[in-house]
Write a protein that holds these residues in place. Structure first.
Motif, PDB file in Angstrom:
ATOM      1  N   ASP A   1       4.026   7.739  -5.141  1.00  0.00           N
ATOM      2  CA  ASP A   1       4.122   9.191  -5.253  1.00  0.00           C
ATOM      3  C   ASP A   1       2.761   9.878  -5.184  1.00  0.00           C
ATOM      4  O   ASP A   1       2.677  11.103  -5.241  1.00  0.00           O
ATOM      5  CB  ASP A   1       4.808   9.575  -6.573  1.00  0.00           C
ATOM      6  CG  ASP A   1       6.245   9.076  -6.640  1.00  0.00           C
ATOM      7  OD1 ASP A   1       6.912   9.086  -5.585  1.00  0.00           O
ATOM      8  OD2 ASP A   1       6.679   8.665  -7.730  1.00  0.00           O
ATOM      9  N   SER A   2       1.711   9.097  -5.103  1.00  0.00           N
ATOM     10  CA  SER A   2       0.363   9.661  -5.061  1.00  0.00           C
ATOM     11  C   SER A   2      -0.098   9.835  -3.627  1.00  0.00           C
ATOM     12  O   SER A   2       0.262   9.068  -2.740  1.00  0.00           O
ATOM     13  CB  SER A   2      -0.611   8.738  -5.814  1.00  0.00           C
ATOM     14  OG  SER A   2      -1.946   9.189  -5.663  1.00  0.00           O
ATOM     15  N   ASP A   3      -0.908  10.870  -3.404  1.00  0.00           N
ATOM     16  CA  ASP A   3      -1.495  11.055  -2.077  1.00  0.00           C
ATOM     17  C   ASP A   3      -2.973  10.657  -2.074  1.00  0.00           C
ATOM     18  O   ASP A   3      -3.700  10.947  -1.137  1.00  0.00           O
ATOM     19  CB  ASP A   3      -1.330  12.501  -1.603  1.00  0.00           C
ATOM     20  CG  ASP A   3      -1.969  13.512  -2.564  1.00  0.00           C
ATOM     21  OD1 ASP A   3      -2.499  13.080  -3.616  1.00  0.00           O
ATOM     22  OD2 ASP A   3      -1.942  14.714  -2.255  1.00  0.00           O
ATOM     23  N   VAL A   4      -3.392   9.992  -3.143  1.00  0.00           N
ATOM     24  CA  VAL A   4      -4.770   9.518  -3.249  1.00  0.00           C
ATOM     25  C   VAL A   4      -4.769   7.996  -3.190  1.00  0.00           C
ATOM     26  O   VAL A   4      -4.148   7.333  -4.016  1.00  0.00           O
ATOM     27  CB  VAL A   4      -5.433   9.985  -4.556  1.00  0.00           C
ATOM     28  CG1 VAL A   4      -6.851   9.432  -4.663  1.00  0.00           C
ATOM     29  CG2 VAL A   4      -5.449  11.511  -4.631  1.00  0.00           C
ATOM     30  N   ALA A   5      -5.455   7.446  -2.213  1.00  0.00           N
ATOM     31  CA  ALA A   5      -5.497   5.998  -2.039  1.00  0.00           C
ATOM     32  C   ALA A   5      -6.418   5.360  -3.074  1.00  0.00           C
ATOM     33  O   ALA A   5      -7.492   5.887  -3.372  1.00  0.00           O
ATOM     34  CB  ALA A   5      -5.973   5.650  -0.631  1.00  0.00           C
ATOM     35  N   GLU A   6      -5.967   4.233  -3.625  1.00  0.00           N
ATOM     36  CA  GLU A   6      -6.811   3.492  -4.571  1.00  0.00           C
ATOM     37  C   GLU A   6      -7.928   2.739  -3.858  1.00  0.00           C
ATOM     38  O   GLU A   6      -8.948   2.416  -4.458  1.00  0.00           O
ATOM     39  CB  GLU A   6      -5.968   2.499  -5.373  1.00  0.00           C
ATOM     40  CG  GLU A   6      -5.264   3.095  -6.576  1.00  0.00           C
ATOM     41  CD  GLU A   6      -3.961   3.816  -6.216  1.00  0.00           C
ATOM     42  OE1 GLU A   6      -3.416   4.497  -7.085  1.00  0.00           O
ATOM     43  OE2 GLU A   6      -3.486   3.689  -5.069  1.00  0.00           O
ATOM     44  N   ALA A   7      -7.725   2.456  -2.576  1.00  0.00           N
ATOM     45  CA  ALA A   7      -8.763   1.789  -1.783  1.00  0.00           C
ATOM     46  C   ALA A   7      -8.581   2.150  -0.318  1.00  0.00           C
ATOM     47  O   ALA A   7      -7.459   2.416   0.133  1.00  0.00           O
ATOM     48  CB  ALA A   7      -8.707   0.271  -1.963  1.00  0.00           C
TER      49      ALA A   7
END
Length: 198
Positions: free
Chosen positions: A60-66
């Motif tokens: 659900d996030s639009d921010v990549a962890e990597a």
């Protein structure tokens, strides 16, 4: 993942390079990892191809962890420093927790993620080298985003000893997942460390 052949229709494109690029399309990435062809650098070798990647542990996030990119370079004449004709160049960046950023063993552990992934995938390589960098940033004033961030960056390159690069790409995907903190394949992440449990 779609991994098209090199755009050039020139019959002079070496078969070795065509085979190497085609082998990349046989890899199915983990659900957390998205792969797509990107523009490759043009001046590092006579022939090149590149993939970009993002890791989303939270769907659900639009921010990549990597994030990362893997570049395939090919010089039919070989390169003395490469010890071969097919060179893979990797870059990745991942957000890490503050306590990890101060862990003196993190760099060694991160490098072992790469070497162990290559070994487990049976990806034969030569002339492996690279760097691991930990950075901490503090934002001030009107800059948006979190006040403090901690990141891990890894740059590495190695020479593939076969035109079948499927194992190399699978290992690289595992490296990205490890850097992002993704669970092992087949294991579900029940709760993220930054979310309260019920």
């Amino acid at each position: 993942m779609t991994s098209p052949q090199p755009k050039s229709s020139d019959a002079a494109v070496p078969e070795e390079f065509r085979e190497a690029v085609a082998s990349l399309s046989s890899v199915t990435a983990r659900p957390e990892v998205t792969l797509e062809p990107i523009r490759a650098p043009q001046r590092l070798a006579p022939y090149s191809y590149a993939l970009g990647a993002e890791v989303f542990i939270d769907p659900d996030s639009d921010v990549a962890e990597a994030t990362g990119r893997l570049v395939l370079l090919h010089d039919p004449d070989g390169h003395e420093a490469w010890d071969g004709t097919l060179r893979l160049v990797s870059y990745l960046s991942a957000s890490i927790e503050p306590e990890m950023a101060t862990d003196p063993a993190l760099s060694d552990a991160a490098w072992s993620w790469l070497t162990e992934a290559l070994e487990q995938a049976g990806a034969h390589y030569a002339a492996l080298g690279g760097t691991v960098t930990k950075t901490s940033s503090q934002r001030y004033g009107d800059l948006s985003g979190p006040a403090a961030t901690n990141d891990l960056e890894m740059r590495a390159s190695w020479t593939a000893q076969t035109t079948d690069l499927s194992g190399h790409l699978a290992a690289w995907v595992d490296l990205l997942a490890s850097a992002a903190g993704a669970p092992p394949p087949g294991v579900s992440l029940i709760a993220r460390r930054d979310q309260p449990t019920a």
